[in-house]
Design an enzyme around this catalytic site. Structure first.
Site, short mmCIF file in Angstrom:
data_model
loop_
_atom_site.label_atom_id
_atom_site.label_comp_id
_atom_site.label_asym_id
_atom_site.label_seq_id
_atom_site.Cartn_x
_atom_site.Cartn_y
_atom_site.Cartn_z
N HIS A 86 -7.05 -9.05 -0.99
CA HIS A 86 -7.26 -8.29 -2.24
C HIS A 86 -7.36 -9.24 -3.44
CE1 HIS A 86 -6.37 -4.28 -0.46
NE2 HIS A 86 -5.63 -5.00 0.36
N ASN A 159 -4.96 2.21 -0.35
CA ASN A 159 -6.36 1.83 -0.10
C ASN A 159 -7.26 3.05 -0.29
OD1 ASN A 159 -5.99 -0.88 0.54
ND2 ASN A 159 -5.83 -0.52 2.74
N TYR A 373 5.41 -8.21 0.02
CA TYR A 373 4.84 -8.27 -1.33
C TYR A 373 5.73 -9.05 -2.30
CZ TYR A 373 1.22 -5.08 0.21
OH TYR A 373 0.15 -4.54 0.88
FE1 HDE Z 1 -1.32 -5.30 1.56
N1 HDE Z 1 -0.87 -7.14 0.84
N2 HDE Z 1 -0.40 -5.78 3.31
N3 HDE Z 1 -1.88 -3.53 2.39
N4 HDE Z 1 -2.25 -4.81 -0.11
C1 HDE Z 1 -1.21 -7.59 -0.36
O1 HDE Z 1 0.22 -8.71 -1.82
C2 HDE Z 1 0.45 -6.80 3.48
C3 HDE Z 1 -1.58 -3.08 3.64
C4 HDE Z 1 -2.77 -3.60 -0.44
O2 HDE Z 1 -4.05 -5.19 -6.47
C5 HDE Z 1 -0.55 -8.90 -0.68
O3 HDE Z 1 0.11 -9.12 -4.06
C6 HDE Z 1 1.07 -6.72 4.77
C7 HDE Z 1 -1.83 -1.68 3.77
C8 HDE Z 1 -3.33 -3.65 -1.76
O4 HDE Z 1 -2.51 -6.73 -6.42
C9 HDE Z 1 0.34 -9.17 0.53
C10 HDE Z 1 0.53 -5.61 5.37
C11 HDE Z 1 -2.30 -1.30 2.54
C12 HDE Z 1 -3.10 -4.94 -2.22
C13 HDE Z 1 0.04 -7.98 1.40
C14 HDE Z 1 -0.38 -5.02 4.44
C15 HDE Z 1 -2.33 -2.47 1.70
C16 HDE Z 1 -2.42 -5.64 -1.17
C17 HDE Z 1 -1.47 -10.01 -1.05
C18 HDE Z 1 0.81 -5.08 6.76
C19 HDE Z 1 -2.74 0.10 2.12
C20 HDE Z 1 -3.54 -5.53 -3.54
C21 HDE Z 1 -1.28 -10.24 -2.53
C22 HDE Z 1 2.14 -4.73 6.98
C23 HDE Z 1 -1.69 1.07 2.19
C24 HDE Z 1 -2.57 -5.23 -4.63
C25 HDE Z 1 -0.26 -9.32 -2.93
C26 HDE Z 1 -3.08 -5.76 -5.95
C27 HDE Z 1 -1.99 -6.97 -1.26
C28 HDE Z 1 0.66 -7.80 2.56
C29 HDE Z 1 -1.15 -3.88 4.76
C30 HDE Z 1 -2.80 -2.40 0.36
C31 HDE Z 1 0.11 -10.49 1.25
C32 HDE Z 1 2.08 -7.69 5.34
C33 HDE Z 1 -1.58 -0.80 5.00
C34 HDE Z 1 -4.02 -2.51 -2.51
O5 HDE Z 1 1.68 -9.18 0.20
#
Ligand code: HDE
Length: 695
Positions: A86, A159, A373
């Site tokens: 993202h 999402n 996060y």
């Molecule tokens: Fe994320 N995800 N994600 N994700 N995600 C990140 O956090 C993570 C997942 C989502 O505009 C990271 O700040 C793991 C689902 C958005 O700043 C990180 C898992 C969904 C955004 C991270 C998921 C998301 C992130 C990278 C599996 C929808 C952007 C930078 C368990 C429900 C937020 C950050 C923004 C961002 C980890 C799966 C949505 C690495 C470990 C499911 C919208 O922390």
């Protein structure tokens, strides 16, 4: 914001200065006397910002030049690590207004105080590409909202697709490594169409439902204003009596859902790599504030037990037909940030940021996110004090005994930094209204176990596919053929087709045929029986497109000699219907119309292709039409509009261009004088044309 203007006089350091002041007056300019001088970060006025200090006019630069060193050092450290996923995002301020209280289910004030407006910041992103990648790849869009509630910050980090690839957070690094550019070659940037992604997916049957969503046009949205948002996981709401209810959150765009055609998305990337960001920016500048309804699906644990799937499995959704959506409020985005870095880049979302009355479910993916996060923000922003950055700071009072750390901006007073204590007068203390976890009885065998109820990987994928219109089904097949054709390894292509056989035999054979496989592979061994679920029309895009012109953009191609009355009549009708109009012409300086008047031009033809519009009109004199018939950009303008199923209004000159482009008139090609018919056609795509332009 004003730009600094410094005009250096030749021999001395006399400058003509203009003060730079941010919109909020927050710029760190220090006034010396009447003048707002340029200073160092220590507040020392600078007399020369053009030349570094040298030992003589031809000589080396001196280490002593603290002004140069401070400026360059700061510049060298301007970047922070971009988000691992993202990375490319667009953020906007706005507010949430509750229209329907959930008091029966929760104590959270944001969900119980009707008419109250809560400020918020929403960031919409792509997932796979770097921060400088284009806006229109085939990719999921992140939809993250930080609500600055009276009881602390609540981050709903979702999402634009309601399900996810994997069931357990421990697989996330593998998924992301597979989807991102391949490590030995550094490409592709922001694309799933490569071997490592499909290799991982073909070995991960749980991802098949998500595959259907990402191969649908949901991942090539027309505008950030026309996407849905989903919290994905089940959360809990907790009421005054401590009773908890499961909840899923949904954002529904007021403008309706709309997507691009794949070829349009590809060409938009070239025409305007920042298309989505610019489109949102322009809408907000024009006062067309995008709006979404917030809706919830509420259900009890007993009801959940009867679902034919496990709601704690993030690869599943709860069909609206099973648990209807209730609209409870609306979000309006109405203020562009002052500064991209300070706000959009530094905003730190964490699904663990919840407020009293909202709690987590046991979804193992969500549980992993609760850790990830916070951890990633520490690495990105470099300090446990990231909550003090204005975009992250709660707007309600907050106090505790956490202290110090890098970049501490606060100056806590007094000698006490612990609790309990008897030495301070009004120390922050625990409160019964504070956050309580749901009183859930959990028990079982410890172990790395995946529940049997998570084993069904195909039923909802199949349900999604059969819920689509025939056009959308065809787009899914084409997307799979496109993506898998970029995969070099035959066994990966075959493995994917073997999964598709559980979703739809028709889809599998279409894809197999499109890939030129010699024989359709055997079906993948499924861990469970594929259930026949009823079609859910709510899963379509076409069914959710709104027949409105609001929020859409119409391009009118003109040139010298174009008929002024036809242009004016079209323009008025389009604007009355709520859309915006852009005039496209061979020259940006303007065009001289039929009555000799000059018209202002918004875009030069070669740089403003029809992919940037929802419908087009072509108003040309016969001479201009003849000239433009020799012009590739003009032919592409009409040919792409036709191929992308757009309504096209034409006068006689337009007919010439249409014929030169070898296109036939159909019901979506309308006489420019038939303004009402054009408006009606422009409200949708000409789906029935598709069979004439794509096999
Ligand atoms: Fe994320 N995800 N994600 N994700 N995600 C990140 O956090 C993570 C997942 C989502 O505009 C990271 O700040 C793991 C689902 C958005 O700043 C990180 C898992 C969904 C955004 C991270 C998921 C998301 C992130 C990278 C599996 C929808 C952007 C930078 C368990 C429900 C937020 C950050 C923004 C961002 C980890 C799966 C949505 C690495 C470990 C499911 C919208 O922390």
């Amino acid at each position: 914001m004003n730009n600094d203007k410094f005009i250096k006089c030749k021999d001395d350091a006399q400058y003509n200065k203009k003060t730079q002041v941010g919109q909020g007056g927050e710029l760190h300019q220090i006034a010396h006397g009447d003048d707002a001088s340029l200073t160092t970060n220590q507040g020392v006025p600078i007399s020369d910002n053009q030349n570094s200090l040298k030992s003589n006019p031809l000589g080396p630069v001196l280490l002593e030049d603290f002004i140069l060193r401070e400026k360059i050092t700061h510049f060298d450290h301007e970047r922070i690590p971009e988000r691992i996923v993202h990375a490319r995002g667009t953020g906007v301020h706005g507010y949430f207004e509750l229209t329907h209280s959930l008091e029966q289910y929760t104590t959270a004030k944001i969900l119980t105080e009707v008419s109250e407006q809560t400020p918020l910041f929403t960031r919409i992103s792509t997932v796979a590409g770097g921060s400088g990648s284009v806006d229109t790849p085939r990719d999921v869009r992140g939809f993250a909202t930080k609500f600055y509630t009276k009881e602390g910050n609540w981050d709903l980090v979702g999402n634009n697709v309601p399900v996810f690839f994997i069931q357990d957070a421990i697989k996330f690094p593998d998924l992301v490594h597979a989807i991102k550019m391949e490590p030995d070659r550094g490409f592709p940037q922001s694309a799933t169409a490569h071997d490592t992604f499909w290799d991982f997916i073909s070995l991960t049957p749980e991802s098949m439902h998500m595959v259907m969503w990402i191969m649908s046009d949901r991942t090539i949205p027309r505008s950030l204003r026309m996407i849905e948002g989903f919290g994905v996981h089940s959360f809990r709401l907790i009421n005054e009596n401590g009773h908890s209810t499961f909840v899923k959150f949904h954002w529904r765009p007021k403008l309706g859902l709309q997507s691009m055609i794949w070829d349009e998305a590809v060409k938009t990337a070239g025409a305007d790599p920042d298309f989505m960001r610019r489109e949102l920016f322009e809408a907000i500048e024009a006062g067309d504030y995008p709006e979404w309804d917030l809706a919830v699906q509420l259900f009890t644990a007993e009801e959940a037990d009867k679902f034919p799937f496990d709601h704690l499995d993030a690869t599943k959704l709860i069909p609206e037909e099973l648990v209807p959506l209730q609209v409870i409020g609306r979000m309006v985005l109405n203020r562009w940030p002052n500064n991209f870095f300070a706000e959009t880049e530094q905003v730190a979302f964490c699904p663990s940021h919840v407020v009293p009355g909202i709690d987590f479910s046991n979804d193992p993916l969500l549980q992993g996110r609760l850790f990830s996060y916070l951890d990633t923000q520490l690495s990105r922003l470099g300090s446990p004090n990231f909550h003090q950055i204005p975009i992250n700071a709660p707007k309600c009072p907050f106090a505790n005994h956490q202290r110090d750390g890098q970049m501490q901006m606060q100056q806590p007073i007094g000698r006490v930094s612990y609790e309990p204590n008897s030495l301070s007068e009004a120390p922050p203390h625990e409160t019964p209204k504070g956050f309580h976890s749901a009183a859930v009885i959990d028990g079982g065998v410890k172990g790395r176990i995946r529940m049997d109820s998570f084993a069904d990987h195909y039923s909802q994928a199949r349900q999604f596919f059969i819920s689509q219109t025939s056009y959308e089904e065809a787009h899914i097949a084409s997307a799979l053929i496109f993506e898998l054709s970029k995969v070099e390894h035959l066994h990966i292509r075959e493995a994917m087709v073997s999964h598709l056989r559980h979703i739809s035999e028709e889809l599998a054979s279409k894809v197999s045929d499109g890939l030129g496989l010699q024989k359709i592979p055997d079906a993948y061994e499924s861990a469970s029986i594929v259930q026949e679920m009823p079609a859910s029309p709510a899963l379509q895009i076409i069914g959710k497109m709104k027949g409105i012109l609001l929020g859409r953009s119409i391009g009118i191609l003109i040139a010298d000699g174009s008929n002024i009355d036809a242009i004016n009549a079209l323009k008025k009708a389009v604007i009355d219907a709520g859309a915006s109009v852009k005039i496209v012409s061979p020259k940006i300086g303007g065009a001289k119309l039929s009555d000799g008047s000059m018209i202002k031009v918004d875009g030069q033809l070669a740089g403003t292709p029809s992919v940037l519009f929802d419908a087009v009109a072509i108003i040309l004199s016969s001479e201009a039409a003849k000239e433009l018939s020799m012009e590739a950009a003009a032919i592409d303008f009409i040919r792409d509009a036709f191929g992308h199923l757009k309504a096209i209004a034409i006068d006689n000159g337009g007919v010439t261009l249409l014929k030169t482009a070898n296109l036939r008139e159909d019901s979506g090609v309308i006489d420019a004088l038939e303004v009402e018919a054009f408006i009606a056609a422009a409200k949708t795509r000409q789906w029935e044309r598709e069979s004439a332009v794509r096999a």
